[in-house]
Design a protein around this motif. Structure first.
Motif: not given
Lengths: 330, 330
Positions: A193-221
């Motif tokens: 977020m970017s905010a003054e002390m008593d008002a939010i300028n904006h909030i960014i909600i970011g998301m990462g959803i793992n949808v169609n990877m197979r296990s082998s698509d992920f790095p080993p770790d």
């Protein structure tokens, strides 16, 4: 205009529709229709063109194209303005830039891949091309900055709901920003977020959803600790359908929070939580301790019962003690 | 280098110092010395140059020049990196840009005038050329975002201390971000932050201090509600001396808060407060009410006693009921 053309082609589900008819219905020239068809083909739509019969939509590309999102998502503000990328460093970074430049509430940044996808505290987030949903939404809530952490919980509930309805998978929310399935990461949420002390300028909600990877698509770790919806359900999942569901759930919960506060979100969060009732290790800025996660309070803080009393946890990291977390497939 | 030359000239307080001697002490060529002298003159320093006797510093310009600030402020981090402007839209905007681009903690933005100086909630702040101190400081505290509001209180205490020591004027702090003298605005503070839910990326503390305006310098609508240090003391005040004192107090209080928390700041804030013990009108986002301001709590929130109990005020506006506030000249 392209949304309208796609809408008409879809109504004829696989049948030919003449260029003349399309031009008439949309009140544009046949040349304009032809030009838009060329653009749609370039974006990956498989459109058959026949000199007498007209146009037919054979296949929609597996891409999160703005026209597809706009046509599928019945939202009022979320995702009306869409910035689409095939590659980007991080959708949150782009959304921040747009927000500072005055982007409207609901502006959506979506990319097929992120080169430096970010999680909390500058950790990376693996975001391979076309295998997940990597997006950020700009919100301009009338909340005070103290309410901002609850937006992470709200997003987690929205995604959990959407996954439940689209994939019939019940996942668990780990406080504050991960969605797990059998203890493995399925979704990460990064709220900034970017905010003054008593008002939010904006909030960014970011998301990462793992949808169609197979296990082998992920790095080993990541293989032992990450999973995807395709892995869980044993079949590919429509990213567009899930993204659309997420936007609609998010808008519904957000509007409710703006109007009536966060009570509903917090109650639903408690229901999905895999953190409450567990022994948790807290790694704070200056200290480390353990305790039993007993509840979240009205600020969205985790309440942890320790030997010296109830601790309210807002900042810092929470690890669940190794133990099978309860998740189920419906 | 220019700081070093000014330092040498100052040590000889008004006497001539030969170019040869300066070149020797700073281990540079006499041509280099001559070039730096030309630059200093361009910045407004009155430097007499005599072919045999050398150079003499006659007068320092009434500007908040980086070399002057660096030489006068005995700080470790605040104001080591300085971005100086004669005119700018808003020092907070510039500081935000610098912070996003990675500016170090303590980076100072200072301007002789602001074209669109900002107060809280996008209100304007009158910032005429050379008559006040308009600055912003970039901090990167290890606090959680919930601690950010206390940075406004901390800045208010630092400025109140600095005004007390430089001008022997005791002013009052109105919660959360104004410094008043006999009920009139002397200083405004605008704190803005960029944060994740559990970590602050950066905080910008902006301040506008009315220093040398006469009443007639203010626009008519501000005259009844604003004042300046020159008006209060009846004589011009050195902006450089005051700015330097502010930076030093700010650094001291900030370091103490990072190391030991905000207890000292909150206690000192209570001492200077003109809000506590007063009947206040609260204009929140959704509602309006009145009550007696009884204290601030550990979060820096104002505690207001109303008919229905103690209200904790974090967001929103506070008006003091019209009544002579207690301030005094020492």
């Amino acid at each position: 205009m392209r949304s309208s053309i796609l809408h008409l082609l879809r109504q004829h589900s696989g049948d030919y529709l003449s260029g003349e008819e399309i031009a008439r219905q949309l009140a544009v020239s046949r040349t304009a229709v032809w030009k838009h068809m060329q653009e749609l083909k370039q974006e990956g739509y498989a459109i058959d063109a026949h000199s007498r019969r007209g146009y037919r939509l054979r296949q929609v590309p597996d891409l999160l194209l703005p026209a597809e999102i706009r046509s599928a998502a019945r939202t009022r503000r979320l995702g009306r303005e869409i910035h689409y990328f095939t590659h980007i460093d991080s959708t949150n970074n782009e959304a921040k830039k747009l927000a500072f430049a005055g982007a409207a509430e609901g502006t959506l940044v979506v990319s097929e891949a992120q080169n430096s996808g970010r999680g909390r505290l500058s950790r990376g987030w693996f975001s391979p091309e076309q295998l997940g949903i990597w997006l950020s939404v700009v919100l301009r809530p009338p909340f005070s900055p103290q309410d901002a952490p609850k937006c992470t919980l709200l997003a987690a509930v929205a995604i959990t709901r959407a996954i439940g309805s689209v994939c019939q998978v019940t996942c668990g929310i780990k406080w504050p920003n991960d969605i797990l399935y059998e203890g493995r990461k399925l979704v990460g949420i990064l709220t900034e977020m970017s905010a003054e002390m008593d008002a939010i300028n904006h909030i960014i909600i970011g998301m990462g959803i793992n949808v169609n990877m197979r296990s082998s698509d992920f790095p080993p770790d990541l293989r032992p600790i990450a999973t995807s919806l395709a892995e869980i359900t044993g079949q590919p999942v429509s990213r567009l359908k899930l993204l659309t569901a997420v936007l609609m759930e998010l808008e519904e919960l957000y509007q409710a929070a703006v109007t009536c506060g966060f009570t509903e979100v917090l109650n639903e969060w408690r229901k999905y939580s895999v953190t409450l009732g567990q022994t948790v290790d807290i790694t704070g800025i200056n200290r480390q301790y353990s305790g039993l996660a007993v509840d979240i309070d009205e600020d969205g803080a985790l309440l942890v019962e320790t030997a010296t009393g109830i601790q309210k946890v807002l900042a810092g990291d929470v690890s669940l003690r190794p133990k099978k977390t309860e998740t189920k497939r419906e």
